[in-house]
Design an enzyme around this catalytic site. Structure first.
Site, mmCIF file in Angstrom:
data_model
loop_
_atom_site.group_PDB
_atom_site.id
_atom_site.type_symbol
_atom_site.label_atom_id
_atom_site.label_comp_id
_atom_site.label_asym_id
_atom_site.label_seq_id
_atom_site.Cartn_x
_atom_site.Cartn_y
_atom_site.Cartn_z
ATOM 1 N N GLY A 152 21.082 -16.978 -32.385
ATOM 2 C CA GLY A 152 20.160 -15.841 -32.399
ATOM 3 C C GLY A 152 20.300 -15.047 -31.119
ATOM 4 O O GLY A 152 20.709 -15.592 -30.084
ATOM 5 N N GLN A 201 18.128 -9.041 -24.606
ATOM 6 C CA GLN A 201 19.087 -9.962 -23.977
ATOM 7 C C GLN A 201 20.424 -9.280 -23.697
ATOM 8 O O GLN A 201 21.258 -9.817 -22.970
ATOM 9 C CB GLN A 201 19.318 -11.183 -24.867
ATOM 10 C CG GLN A 201 18.093 -12.085 -24.969
ATOM 11 C CD GLN A 201 18.412 -13.328 -25.767
ATOM 12 O OE1 GLN A 201 18.377 -13.302 -26.992
ATOM 13 N NE2 GLN A 201 18.763 -14.398 -25.080
ATOM 14 N N CYS A 207 18.658 -21.129 -24.833
ATOM 15 C CA CYS A 207 18.555 -19.672 -24.826
ATOM 16 C C CYS A 207 19.737 -19.125 -24.036
ATOM 17 O O CYS A 207 20.010 -19.591 -22.932
ATOM 18 C CB CYS A 207 17.237 -19.253 -24.178
ATOM 19 S SG CYS A 207 17.008 -17.463 -24.132
ATOM 20 N N LEU A 208 20.429 -18.138 -24.588
ATOM 21 C CA LEU A 208 21.601 -17.584 -23.900
ATOM 22 C C LEU A 208 21.217 -16.950 -22.552
ATOM 23 O O LEU A 208 22.062 -16.795 -21.684
ATOM 24 C CB LEU A 208 22.312 -16.552 -24.790
ATOM 25 C CG LEU A 208 22.939 -17.107 -26.078
ATOM 26 C CD1 LEU A 208 23.579 -15.974 -26.880
ATOM 27 C CD2 LEU A 208 23.957 -18.199 -25.801
ATOM 28 N N HIS A 263 11.641 -17.864 -32.001
ATOM 29 C CA HIS A 263 12.216 -17.738 -30.658
ATOM 30 C C HIS A 263 12.619 -16.281 -30.386
ATOM 31 O O HIS A 263 12.307 -15.724 -29.327
ATOM 32 C CB HIS A 263 13.425 -18.687 -30.547
ATOM 33 C CG HIS A 263 14.168 -18.633 -29.250
ATOM 34 N ND1 HIS A 263 14.254 -19.715 -28.393
ATOM 35 C CD2 HIS A 263 14.886 -17.640 -28.659
ATOM 36 C CE1 HIS A 263 14.968 -19.368 -27.335
ATOM 37 N NE2 HIS A 263 15.378 -18.121 -27.471
ATOM 38 N N GLU A 264 13.281 -15.660 -31.370
ATOM 39 C CA GLU A 264 13.778 -14.286 -31.173
ATOM 40 C C GLU A 264 12.644 -13.259 -31.209
ATOM 41 O O GLU A 264 12.668 -12.293 -30.448
ATOM 42 C CB GLU A 264 14.849 -13.938 -32.215
ATOM 43 C CG GLU A 264 16.079 -14.847 -32.198
ATOM 44 C CD GLU A 264 16.716 -15.033 -30.833
ATOM 45 O OE1 GLU A 264 16.648 -14.105 -30.002
ATOM 46 O OE2 GLU A 264 17.258 -16.124 -30.584
ATOM 47 N N HIS A 283 11.132 -13.041 -27.928
ATOM 48 C CA HIS A 283 11.910 -12.187 -27.017
ATOM 49 C C HIS A 283 11.473 -10.729 -27.122
ATOM 50 O O HIS A 283 11.343 -10.038 -26.115
ATOM 51 C CB HIS A 283 13.401 -12.255 -27.359
ATOM 52 C CG HIS A 283 14.157 -13.348 -26.658
ATOM 53 N ND1 HIS A 283 14.267 -13.409 -25.297
ATOM 54 C CD2 HIS A 283 14.859 -14.402 -27.144
ATOM 55 C CE1 HIS A 283 15.004 -14.473 -24.965
ATOM 56 N NE2 HIS A 283 15.384 -15.094 -26.064
#
Ligand code: ZN
Length: 183
Positions: A46, A51, A96-97, A138-139, A142
């Site tokens: 994701g 990000q 998480c990236l 999660h996304e 963000h």
């Protein structure tokens, strides 16, 4: 194949409540494609627009390379709203990236009902559980300026202080490009 650099802890854009997409322009379509490429290149499941440094309520998800989800089509999700959450909550170790090489247990509802638009501005209403519900929450976090860092306890943050500082300074090894302030 162009990929975008990923913004990491603790760039202010990760703290921003992003703006809804009002119309689908070429820019929006191109960003969606670039986000899919960036996510794939980073082996992610994701990715949210902030990000990659963009102020737009858009996220991408691709579970097709995870076990048991080979048939789940990649998703481009615009202006999502989670309408309902299951009472049942489950723990899961998330990554998480934007926080490379760090994982943390997060408790979230097991299932959700979510409304969103696609890149044709077609409205979708979807029920999700398991990994899809996990990634979606999660996304969507963000897009509201909330990310994995916020789910770390004060104790964990203290223990990770050195690691977090390393990420902040760009002293971290990743298989994908990270955004760097040129200044
Ligand atoms: Zn993340």
């Amino acid at each position: 194949m162009e990929v975008l650099p990923v913004y990491t802890y603790d760039h202010p854009i990760l703290r921003k409540k992003l703006r809804p997409v009002e119309e689908i322009t070429e820019e929006v379509i191109e960003l969606a494609l670039a986000m899919h490429r960036t996510m794939k290149n980073a082996d992610g499941i994701g990715l949210a627009a902030n990000q990659v440094g963009r102020d737009m309520q858009m996220l991408v998800i691709d579970l097709s390379h995870t076990e048991g989800n080979e048939d789940v089509k990649p998703l481009t999700v615009i202006n999502p709203a989670i309408k309902a959450y299951s009472e049942e909550e489950v723990p899961f170790e998330e990554g998480c990236l934007s926080l490379p090489n760090l994982r943390a247990d997060v408790i979230r509802p097991e299932a959700i009902q979510v409304k969103f638009y696609d890149t044709a501005m077609k409205e979708h209403e979807m029920e999700a559980d398991g990994l899809l519900a996990r990634v979606m929450q999660h996304e969507v976090n963000h897009l509201h300026g909330i990310y994995l860092f916020d789910h770390l306890s004060p104790m964990r943050r203290a223990l990770l202080k050195r690691k977090l500082l390393g990420i902040k300074r760009g002293e971290v090894e990743t298989d994908y490009p990270l955004w760097r302030d040129e200044g």
